[in-house]
Design a protein around this motif. Sequence first.
Motif, mmCIF file in Angstrom:
data_model
loop_
_atom_site.group_PDB
_atom_site.id
_atom_site.type_symbol
_atom_site.label_atom_id
_atom_site.label_comp_id
_atom_site.label_asym_id
_atom_site.label_seq_id
_atom_site.Cartn_x
_atom_site.Cartn_y
_atom_site.Cartn_z
ATOM 1 N N HIS A 245 0.985 -1.316 -0.359
ATOM 2 C CA HIS A 245 0.160 0.167 0.074
ATOM 3 C C HIS A 245 0.720 1.334 0.137
ATOM 4 O O HIS A 245 1.095 2.205 -0.940
ATOM 5 N N PRO A 246 1.479 1.502 0.888
ATOM 6 C CA PRO A 246 2.378 2.576 0.834
ATOM 7 C C PRO A 246 3.490 2.650 -0.487
ATOM 8 O O PRO A 246 3.498 4.153 -1.143
ATOM 9 N N ALA A 247 4.044 1.455 -0.810
ATOM 10 C CA ALA A 247 4.887 1.157 -1.826
ATOM 11 C C ALA A 247 4.207 1.579 -2.495
ATOM 12 O O ALA A 247 5.525 2.768 -3.472
ATOM 13 N N GLY A 248 2.776 1.886 -3.252
ATOM 14 C CA GLY A 248 2.070 2.401 -4.170
ATOM 15 C C GLY A 248 2.309 3.167 -4.142
ATOM 16 O O GLY A 248 2.955 4.800 -5.802
ATOM 17 N N LEU A 249 2.589 4.517 -3.512
ATOM 18 C CA LEU A 249 2.682 5.906 -3.336
ATOM 19 C C LEU A 249 4.348 5.973 -3.759
ATOM 20 O O LEU A 249 4.424 7.418 -4.202
ATOM 21 N N TRP A 250 4.390 5.576 -3.022
ATOM 22 C CA TRP A 250 6.548 5.452 -3.827
ATOM 23 C C TRP A 250 6.413 5.546 -4.942
ATOM 24 O O TRP A 250 6.795 6.293 -5.378
ATOM 25 N N LEU A 251 5.983 4.431 -5.340
ATOM 26 C CA LEU A 251 6.093 3.752 -6.745
ATOM 27 C C LEU A 251 5.843 4.968 -7.890
ATOM 28 O O LEU A 251 6.056 5.703 -8.574
ATOM 29 N N SER A 252 4.346 5.338 -7.201
ATOM 30 C CA SER A 252 3.447 6.876 -7.936
ATOM 31 C C SER A 252 4.361 7.974 -8.022
ATOM 32 O O SER A 252 4.019 8.214 -9.276
ATOM 33 N N GLN A 253 5.221 7.728 -7.376
ATOM 34 C CA GLN A 253 6.137 9.532 -7.322
ATOM 35 C C GLN A 253 7.056 9.175 -7.980
ATOM 36 O O GLN A 253 7.576 10.089 -8.584
ATOM 37 N N ALA A 254 7.996 8.160 -8.000
ATOM 38 C CA ALA A 254 9.069 7.856 -9.374
ATOM 39 C C ALA A 254 8.748 8.076 -10.696
ATOM 40 O O ALA A 254 9.440 8.277 -11.472
ATOM 41 N N VAL A 255 6.983 7.247 -10.674
ATOM 42 C CA VAL A 255 7.113 7.354 -12.086
ATOM 43 C C VAL A 255 5.824 8.495 -13.027
ATOM 44 O O VAL A 255 5.622 8.422 -13.817
ATOM 45 N N ALA A 256 6.070 9.619 -11.995
ATOM 46 C CA ALA A 256 4.911 10.319 -12.447
ATOM 47 C C ALA A 256 5.328 11.230 -13.551
ATOM 48 O O ALA A 256 4.607 11.331 -14.415
ATOM 49 N N ASP A 257 6.692 10.698 -14.024
ATOM 50 C CA ASP A 257 7.154 11.714 -15.065
ATOM 51 C C ASP A 257 6.839 11.021 -16.009
ATOM 52 O O ASP A 257 7.043 11.819 -17.873
ATOM 53 N N ILE A 258 6.760 9.633 -16.327
ATOM 54 C CA ILE A 258 6.871 8.776 -17.396
ATOM 55 C C ILE A 258 5.207 8.121 -18.111
ATOM 56 O O ILE A 258 5.283 7.393 -18.548
ATOM 57 N N VAL A 259 4.321 8.149 -16.961
ATOM 58 C CA VAL A 259 2.897 7.406 -16.621
ATOM 59 C C VAL A 259 2.260 8.154 -17.977
ATOM 60 O O VAL A 259 2.461 9.488 -17.609
ATOM 61 N N THR A 260 1.781 8.125 -19.368
ATOM 62 C CA THR A 260 0.809 8.227 -20.483
ATOM 63 C C THR A 260 -0.606 8.100 -19.702
ATOM 64 O O THR A 260 -0.531 6.895 -19.160
ATOM 65 N N PRO A 261 -1.454 8.603 -20.526
ATOM 66 C CA PRO A 261 -2.705 8.382 -20.323
ATOM 67 C C PRO A 261 -3.390 7.318 -20.431
ATOM 68 O O PRO A 261 -4.200 6.063 -19.612
ATOM 69 N N ASN A 262 -2.729 6.714 -21.598
ATOM 70 C CA ASN A 262 -2.568 5.447 -21.983
ATOM 71 C C ASN A 262 -2.196 4.200 -21.587
ATOM 72 O O ASN A 262 -1.997 3.049 -22.141
ATOM 73 N N THR A 263 -1.033 4.391 -20.807
ATOM 74 C CA THR A 263 -0.373 3.288 -19.946
ATOM 75 C C THR A 263 -0.729 2.356 -19.251
ATOM 76 O O THR A 263 -2.305 2.486 -19.018
ATOM 77 N N LEU A 264 -0.474 1.050 -19.441
ATOM 78 C CA LEU A 264 -1.365 -0.461 -19.027
ATOM 79 C C LEU A 264 0.045 -0.566 -18.238
ATOM 80 O O LEU A 264 1.206 -0.689 -18.583
ATOM 81 N N ILE A 265 -0.106 -1.263 -16.860
ATOM 82 C CA ILE A 265 0.310 -1.502 -16.094
ATOM 83 C C ILE A 265 0.260 -2.910 -15.685
ATOM 84 O O ILE A 265 -0.072 -3.548 -15.682
ATOM 85 N N ALA A 266 1.764 -3.756 -15.438
ATOM 86 C CA ALA A 266 1.063 -5.326 -15.788
ATOM 87 C C ALA A 266 3.063 -5.670 -15.054
ATOM 88 O O ALA A 266 3.826 -4.660 -15.029
ATOM 89 N N PRO A 267 2.692 -6.365 -13.896
ATOM 90 C CA PRO A 267 3.581 -7.157 -13.409
ATOM 91 C C PRO A 267 4.680 -7.833 -13.638
ATOM 92 O O PRO A 267 4.344 -8.556 -14.715
ATOM 93 N N VAL A 268 5.489 -8.602 -13.030
ATOM 94 C CA VAL A 268 6.694 -9.331 -13.179
ATOM 95 C C VAL A 268 6.133 -10.604 -12.550
ATOM 96 O O VAL A 268 5.443 -10.524 -11.873
ATOM 97 N N PRO A 269 6.010 -11.691 -13.652
ATOM 98 C CA PRO A 269 4.892 -13.201 -13.786
ATOM 99 C C PRO A 269 6.125 -13.605 -12.874
ATOM 100 O O PRO A 269 7.633 -14.235 -12.605
ATOM 101 N N LEU A 270 5.538 -14.125 -12.079
ATOM 102 C CA LEU A 270 6.016 -15.869 -10.934
ATOM 103 C C LEU A 270 5.281 -16.902 -11.667
ATOM 104 O O LEU A 270 4.706 -17.197 -12.378
#
Length: 175
Positions: free
Chosen positions: A37-62
Motif C-alpha cells: 500500500h505505501p509502496a504504491g505511493l512511492w512507486l507513483s512518485q517515481a513514475v510521475a513523469d513517465i506515465v501517460t494516459p494510455n499506459t497499461l501497468i503489468a507485474p513481472v510474473p511468477l
Amino acid sequence: MENPLPWSKGRAAMIYRDTGRKLVLALKHGDRQEIAHPAGLWLSQAVADIVTPNTLIAPVPLHWLRMIKRRFNQSALLAKALSRRVDRPWSPDLLQRIRRTQSLDGLGRAERITALENAIRVHPLRRHRLIGRPVLLVDDVMTSGATLAACTRACLDAGSGPVMVVTLARVAKDA
C-alpha cells in the motif's frame, strides 16, 4: 553499454540496501503484504513523469509453482497499488512465466539472461490489451535487469508500444 537494456525508461523508488532491502525482503519473503500500500505511493512518485494516459501497468510474473509456494506475487501487489495511485489500468496476468527458472540469486548477469531465455511470454488472451500501447512493468527489485529485459522483449515482440519499468528497489553498484 555493451548490452543496452530494451526498455525506454526506468525508475526505482529506493536503493536496495538498509531500509530498502528490509522492506523488499519483508514483502517478498516475510508475508508483509501490507507494505504494498505505501509502496504504491512511492512507486507513483517515481513514475510521475513517465506515465501517460494510455499506459497499461503489468507485474513481472511468477511461475505457477513459485506462486503456490509463496501464495502471492509481490510484483502484482505493487502493480495493483501503483495502478490505484496513478489511476491507470493494470493487467495482473498480462505476462506469463511459462518455464520454471532456477532462483536467480547469486547468478551473474549473463547467467540470469540465459536462465530466462524463452521463459516469459505475453498471455495469448491478453495480447490485445497491449498492442501499440505503452506498458509499465513493475517488479520488487532490479539486480541486473535480466528479468525486466525478458519481460520487455516479450511485450515488444507482441506489439506493445514503448515499455518502461519501475521497481520498488534497485541494487546499486558500489562506487
